[in-house]
Design an enzyme around this catalytic site. Structure first.
Site, short mmCIF file in Angstrom:
data_model
loop_
_atom_site.label_atom_id
_atom_site.label_comp_id
_atom_site.label_asym_id
_atom_site.label_seq_id
_atom_site.Cartn_x
_atom_site.Cartn_y
_atom_site.Cartn_z
N SER A 11 9.06 3.95 -1.29
CA SER A 11 9.38 2.75 -1.03
C SER A 11 8.73 2.36 0.26
O SER A 11 8.17 3.12 1.01
CB SER A 11 10.93 2.74 -0.71
OG SER A 11 11.71 1.73 -0.13
N HIS A 12 8.81 1.20 0.62
CA HIS A 12 8.15 0.82 1.96
C HIS A 12 9.32 1.08 3.28
O HIS A 12 8.91 1.15 4.32
CB HIS A 12 8.03 -0.82 1.99
CG HIS A 12 7.21 -1.33 1.14
ND1 HIS A 12 7.33 -1.48 -0.16
CD2 HIS A 12 5.86 -1.89 1.44
CE1 HIS A 12 6.02 -2.01 -0.82
NE2 HIS A 12 5.39 -2.09 0.26
#
Length: 130
Positions: A11-12
């Site tokens: 994920s970011h």
């Protein structure tokens, strides 16, 4: 060695992935390795080749690894890592991040093989909420 498929959450956002990991910990067996590869090494939003590569190695207990990215550059970075450093039994899964991860973790906790874990995650795309 583990008899359970491992899961990597790409994920970011470290906070987003950590929250999802916490949820999976409540729903799946403790024997399922769920590893977060989120944000940058400096703790900022983004994705990191190195964090993804390390997470794949950490999640691999011998039964395979399902890699679930959230969107955009996390997908592209995960693709690059897996092309540069191919591992047998590591699959990049095209599934919704939350629903796919839940389906993958719950299925993995039953001792299912990698193909079944991947299929469960991908089927989550069709889940209806209403």
């Amino acid at each position: 060695m583990s008899d359970h498929v491992g899961i990597v959450l790409v994920s970011h956002s470290r906070a987003l992935a950590a929250g999802l990991k916490e949820l999976l910990g409540e729903l799946a067996s403790d024997e399922v390795r769920v590893v977060v590869a989120a944000g940058t090494e400096e703790g900022e939003l983004g994705t990191s080749y190195e964090l993804i590569a390390r997470a794949v190695a950490e999640a691999d207990g011998g039964a395979g690894v399902a890699v679930l990215p959230d969107l955009g550059s996390s997908v592209l970075t995960a693709v690059t890592v897996l092309q540069d450093e191919p591992h047998p039994g590591v699959v990049l899964v095209d599934a919704p991040f939350v629903e796919g991860a839940v389906a993958a973790a719950v299925t993995a906790s039953t001792g299912a093989v990698l193909a079944e874990v991947v299929a469960a995650a991908e089927e989550a795309r069709g889940y209806r909420k209403l």
